[in-house]
Design a protein around this motif. Structure first.
Motif, mmCIF file in Angstrom:
data_model
loop_
_atom_site.group_PDB
_atom_site.id
_atom_site.type_symbol
_atom_site.label_atom_id
_atom_site.label_comp_id
_atom_site.label_asym_id
_atom_site.label_seq_id
_atom_site.Cartn_x
_atom_site.Cartn_y
_atom_site.Cartn_z
ATOM 1 N N THR A 1 -9.126 64.073 -27.237
ATOM 2 C CA THR A 1 -9.441 64.547 -25.677
ATOM 3 C C THR A 1 -8.443 65.691 -25.523
ATOM 4 N N ASP A 2 -8.731 66.477 -24.487
ATOM 5 C CA ASP A 2 -7.844 67.088 -23.988
ATOM 6 C C ASP A 2 -6.798 66.381 -22.901
ATOM 7 N N SER A 3 -5.949 66.971 -22.031
ATOM 8 C CA SER A 3 -5.140 66.470 -21.353
ATOM 9 C C SER A 3 -5.867 65.928 -20.001
ATOM 10 N N PHE A 4 -7.162 66.048 -19.869
ATOM 11 C CA PHE A 4 -7.853 65.805 -18.599
ATOM 12 C C PHE A 4 -9.001 64.528 -19.093
ATOM 13 N N GLY A 5 -9.047 64.245 -20.468
ATOM 14 C CA GLY A 5 -9.788 63.171 -20.887
ATOM 15 C C GLY A 5 -11.127 63.736 -21.440
ATOM 16 N N ASN A 6 -11.247 65.063 -21.400
ATOM 17 C CA ASN A 6 -12.572 65.538 -21.819
ATOM 18 C C ASN A 6 -12.586 65.631 -23.435
ATOM 19 N N PRO A 7 -13.511 65.504 -24.064
ATOM 20 C CA PRO A 7 -13.859 65.422 -25.458
ATOM 21 C C PRO A 7 -13.639 66.875 -25.908
ATOM 22 N N VAL A 8 -12.957 66.856 -27.038
ATOM 23 C CA VAL A 8 -12.699 68.074 -27.910
ATOM 24 C C VAL A 8 -12.869 67.930 -29.413
ATOM 25 N N GLY A 9 -13.201 68.802 -30.184
ATOM 26 C CA GLY A 9 -13.363 68.530 -31.374
ATOM 27 C C GLY A 9 -13.386 69.919 -32.175
ATOM 28 N N MET A 10 -13.252 69.937 -33.540
ATOM 29 C CA MET A 10 -13.260 70.821 -34.725
ATOM 30 C C MET A 10 -13.593 70.410 -36.082
ATOM 31 N N ALA A 11 -14.457 71.366 -36.720
ATOM 32 C CA ALA A 11 -14.788 70.984 -37.983
ATOM 33 C C ALA A 11 -13.487 71.358 -38.763
ATOM 34 N N LYS B 1 -18.962 71.684 -27.395
ATOM 35 C CA LYS B 1 -19.437 71.322 -28.631
ATOM 36 C C LYS B 1 -19.786 69.746 -28.406
ATOM 37 N N PHE B 2 -19.810 68.945 -27.390
ATOM 38 C CA PHE B 2 -20.439 67.888 -27.298
ATOM 39 C C PHE B 2 -21.722 67.786 -26.715
ATOM 40 N N ALA B 3 -22.188 68.957 -26.117
ATOM 41 C CA ALA B 3 -23.545 68.994 -25.505
ATOM 42 C C ALA B 3 -24.577 68.619 -26.566
ATOM 43 N N GLY B 4 -25.370 67.441 -26.049
ATOM 44 C CA GLY B 4 -26.612 66.786 -26.917
ATOM 45 C C GLY B 4 -26.182 66.116 -28.320
ATOM 46 N N VAL B 5 -24.619 65.787 -28.362
ATOM 47 C CA VAL B 5 -24.235 65.213 -29.715
ATOM 48 C C VAL B 5 -24.039 63.603 -29.337
ATOM 49 N N LYS C 1 -4.111 79.211 -34.258
ATOM 50 C CA LYS C 1 -4.617 79.800 -33.151
ATOM 51 C C LYS C 1 -5.758 78.823 -32.593
ATOM 52 N N SER C 2 -6.202 77.602 -33.229
ATOM 53 C CA SER C 2 -7.138 76.859 -32.362
ATOM 54 C C SER C 2 -6.769 76.304 -31.264
ATOM 55 N N SER C 3 -7.807 76.481 -30.156
ATOM 56 C CA SER C 3 -7.228 75.708 -28.918
ATOM 57 C C SER C 3 -7.603 74.362 -28.987
ATOM 58 N N THR C 4 -8.795 73.973 -29.747
ATOM 59 C CA THR C 4 -8.693 72.433 -29.981
ATOM 60 C C THR C 4 -7.587 71.566 -30.328
ATOM 61 N N TRP C 5 -7.053 72.311 -31.417
ATOM 62 C CA TRP C 5 -5.669 71.876 -32.038
ATOM 63 C C TRP C 5 -4.753 71.829 -31.124
ATOM 64 N N ALA C 6 -4.750 72.789 -30.140
ATOM 65 C CA ALA C 6 -3.386 72.593 -29.029
ATOM 66 C C ALA C 6 -3.629 71.400 -28.234
ATOM 67 N N HIS C 7 -4.900 70.903 -27.878
ATOM 68 C CA HIS C 7 -5.284 69.823 -27.124
ATOM 69 C C HIS C 7 -4.793 68.466 -28.076
#
Length: 169
Positions: free
Chosen positions: A33-43, A100-104, A64-70
């Protein structure tokens, strides 16, 4: 034993990528999750077991991955080992931007998103990060895990394959 220095001093990045692509890897998606609790992910395909005692794994996210930063900021993540029928997820989570989580199909456990239908998952706490060139080497302590009996998705020469049998076809 002495190893002679290489005469060649530069390696073409594309040639290195192609050579490393000959190595068959599994495919996983690291979620959190990010700092707001929203789901994030990367392959990621740079995932490996590191130690049994203590239980440690590693993966190598791009700096440089923004997901990794979260994920680095929150310090908790899940490694979802993809099943042979989840190649679409691999492509979707490999892209930058968009939801990335839309429809997952996923669920949340202990505040972390876990992808349903995977081979299994490992819930981890980030314990260390090391420099790895244009990537970092992230080490996580496994705090919980779940395994299933599905066949894994594999990656070879830039393509996801439904299973290792695909290599022999």
């Amino acid at each position: 034993m002495t190893i002679a220095p290489s005469v060649r001093t530069t390696v073409d990045p594309r040639q290195l990528r192609n050579a490393c692509g000959d190595w068959v890897t599994g495919v996983s998606i690291v979620t959190g999750t990010d700092s707001f609790g929203n789901p994030v992910g990367m392959a990621v395909n740079s995932f490996s077991s590191l130690s049994l005692e203590p239980p440690l794994i590693l993966f190598c996210p791009a700096k440089k991955s923004s997901t990794w930063a979260h994920l680095r900021e929150t310090g908790r993540f899940v490694v979802n080992i993809l099943s042979a029928d989840q190649s679409e997820l691999s492509g979707a989570f490999a892209r930058s931007g968009a939801d990335k989580f839309a429809g997952v199909d996923y669920r949340t456990e202990d505040g972390l998103p876990i992808l349903n239908g995977s081979v299994g998952h490992l819930a981890c706490r980030l314990v260390d990060v090391f420099d790895g060139g244009d990537h970092e080497i992230a080490i996580g302590r496994v705090e919980a895990l779940e395994r299933g009996d599905r066949r894994p998705l594999v990656f070879h020469r830039g393509t996801t394959l439904g299973s290792v049998e695909g290599l022999c076809a």
